[in-house]
Design an enzyme around this catalytic site. Structure first.
Site, mmCIF file in Angstrom:
data_model
loop_
_atom_site.group_PDB
_atom_site.id
_atom_site.type_symbol
_atom_site.label_atom_id
_atom_site.label_comp_id
_atom_site.label_asym_id
_atom_site.label_seq_id
_atom_site.Cartn_x
_atom_site.Cartn_y
_atom_site.Cartn_z
ATOM 1 N N SER A 255 59.927 22.825 96.125
ATOM 2 C CA SER A 255 60.220 23.514 97.376
ATOM 3 C C SER A 255 61.715 23.544 97.615
ATOM 4 C CB SER A 255 59.532 22.792 98.547
ATOM 5 O OG SER A 255 60.056 23.201 99.783
ATOM 6 N N LYS A 256 62.211 24.671 98.162
ATOM 7 C CA LYS A 256 63.649 24.792 98.419
ATOM 8 C C LYS A 256 64.127 23.789 99.459
ATOM 9 C CE LYS A 256 63.247 28.488 101.898
ATOM 10 N NZ LYS A 256 63.486 29.920 102.181
ATOM 11 N N ARG A 257 63.195 23.220 100.241
ATOM 12 C CA ARG A 257 63.596 22.215 101.220
ATOM 13 C C ARG A 257 64.021 20.920 100.537
ATOM 14 N NH1 ARG A 257 59.513 24.923 103.802
ATOM 15 N NH2 ARG A 257 57.897 23.649 102.867
ATOM 16 N N LYS A 258 63.542 20.691 99.307
ATOM 17 C CA LYS A 258 63.871 19.460 98.609
ATOM 18 C C LYS A 258 64.877 19.687 97.478
ATOM 19 C CE LYS A 258 60.908 16.225 98.055
ATOM 20 N NZ LYS A 258 59.772 15.383 97.636
ATOM 21 N N LYS A 471 73.042 21.287 102.041
ATOM 22 C CA LYS A 471 72.082 20.182 101.960
ATOM 23 C C LYS A 471 72.760 18.913 101.445
ATOM 24 C CE LYS A 471 68.206 21.447 100.226
ATOM 25 N NZ LYS A 471 67.204 21.873 99.229
#
Length: 484
Positions: A255-258, A471
């Site tokens: 996932s792009k969140r991670k 990030k």
């Protein structure tokens, strides 16, 4: 049709940066077609009109071409079963929806969004899985006609058997049985007249004579809806194959969140497309130790769809780095390496635009690496101390970074004007001066407080690289907050 008759497709949605998972599924279909002497087709599934954009469609095509994949039919080259963009096929779906209504396989649903929300909340509260409760099934034909004549909005839903199960054989999972009572009465045609994914997907696959549907395992639970539509229309079903999801090393979903997931991110950092395809293709072949470096032709030769793992494809960045290094060192002549470097540096006008911004800011050419080198770096290796000169306290910097990162995802057209407008809007919403917002972003994006203009730099780097740098910056600043 080909001699084998095999026709497969990749059908991405142009709603964001192309994902490495799309390349993974596309490569499987491409290799499957090559293995069987079949056709590989590209279709754009843009039924989500609110999120689909021409920019993202262009990015999808460019990313798959960068990967080295080619298709025999698609929106850019046409073909005998076009158009290959679902928004251009809108008028094709209504007659099929009417056919389902006439045969009693579908019904009009007049429930409001408020009523559906209340229904689902009630189901969750009572511990039941949320799904449509069938309220509008009770309306007679005359009542439906009266509601339509009165201008009441409606969608078209499919009917689902109330007993038994949907039994089918999947090319990866084998025999599968899913009870019908766990399947929702899917919306087929939305209120705006556009089909949902499920309706358009089945009709398009049939009309384009797709013989094998290979996609991610997240679609396995949707197969009963699709099989039911094939049966309602009395069409032959394709062979379904559901591939294991790509996962991080900790087995969580990629996932792009991670972690970075955009193809454009790996392209921008200087990964070689042959190495990325090599890395993804190893999930579909059986090889001996020492045979890891394979081009697409060799992958097609060794491709083995009968021996696919259900355990999950682990996206091991260290293995990708290792393969990428081997491709650079072992598979390229000196001339090709130099050509690749220049092509990479000029990608998205990165070098040209960077030089244009730098010209008025230097007194010696030797200052260029320090000023614009961040545009070509794969990692800034930011330390918490990089933010020490910013006047804002660490807590405020972290708040800014954590606010800006998701808000930038809302930008449809990634360019200087849109980035500036969004950052000004963020500053207003946060009730802060723009310079307070911009200061930590300079460091996050360039690694320095003295750099090229921020908005231009972000546009040149691209959304996926900016996302990752913000990030990593947030992680560095969080260490400052935690040390207090």
């Amino acid at each position: 049709m080909t001699a084998s008759g095999v026709r497969v497709r990749i059908a991405p949605s142009p709603t964001g940066e192309p994902h490495v998972g799309t390349a993974y599924i596309a490569l499987f279909n491409y290799l499957f077609a090559k293995k069987h002497g079949g056709e590989f087709i590209l279709r754009i599934e843009d039924t989500d009109a609110t999120r689909s954009t021409p920019e993202f469609e262009t990015k999808v095509l460019d990313a798959l071409k960068w990967c080295g994949l080619t298709w025999s039919e698609g929106p850019d080259i046409g073909g005998p079963y076009g158009p290959y963009r679902q928004s251009d096929r809108k008028d094709m779906y209504q007659p099929y929806a009417q056919q389902l209504l006439d045969k009693g396989h579908a019904f009009r649903c007049f429930c409001t969004p408020e009523r559906l929300t209340e229904m689902r909340e009630g189901q969750r509260t009572s511990g039941k899985p949320p799904k449509y409760d069938g309220l509008c099934l009770k309306y007679s034909a005359d009542e439906v006609s009266a509601k339509m004549a009165a201008g009441e909005g409606s969608v078209i839903r499919m009917k689902i058997p109330t007993e038994g199960s949907c039994d089918f054989t999947d090319g990866v999972y084998g025999d599968v049985s899913i009870p019908w009572d766990s399947v929702d009465m899917q919306v087929l045609i939305k209120g705006d007249g556009m089909p949902t994914y499920h309706m358009a997907n089945v009709i398009d696959d049939h009309l384009m004579k797709i013989t094998h549907v290979a996609r991610g395992e997240e679609w396995l639970s949707s197969v009963p809806k699709h099989i039911l539509l094939y049966r309602y229309f009395e069409w032959d079903e394709p062979v379904f194959m559901h591939l294991s999801l790509m996962r991080n090393a900790d087995k969580s979903k990629l996932s792009k969140r991670k972690n970075p997931t955009s193809i454009s991110y790996y392209s921008a950092l200087g990964y070689i497309p042959e190495a990325l395809m090599n890395f993804l293709g190893l999930f579909f072949v059986q090889i001996a130790e020492g045979e890891e470096v394979l081009d697409i032709a060799q992958l097609a030769e060794k491709f083995d769809p009968e021996n696919l793992s259900k355990a999950g494809a682990i996206f091991d960045i260290q293995k990708l780095d290792w393969l990428n290094g081997r491709w650079i060192r072992e598979k390229m002549s000196e001339e090709e390496f130099q050509s690749r470097v220049l092509t990479w540096a000029m990608e998205n006008d990165r070098l040209k635009a960077g030089l244009g911004l730098s010209q008025s800011r230097i007194s010696k050419l030797g200052e260029l690496p320090e000023l614009m080198g961040f545009l070509l770096k794969s990692d800034l290796n930011l330390e918490p101390s990089a933010f020490a000169k910013i006047k804002s306290p660490p807590e405020e910097i972290l708040e800014i970074l954590n606010t800006v990162q998701p808000d930038l995802e809302k930008i449809l057209e990634w360019n200087v004007e849109a980035i500036e407008a969004e950052l000004r809007a963020i500053a207003e919403r946060m009730d802060k001066k723009l310079k307070v917002i911009v200061a930590p972003l300079f460091v996050a994006v360039s690694g320095s407080s003295r750099s090229l203009p921020l908005f231009d730099s972000m546009a040149i780097l691209g959304r996926s690289v900016v996302r990752q740098r913000l990030k990593l910056a947030a992680t560095a600043v969080a260490a400052l907050v935690g040390s207090k």
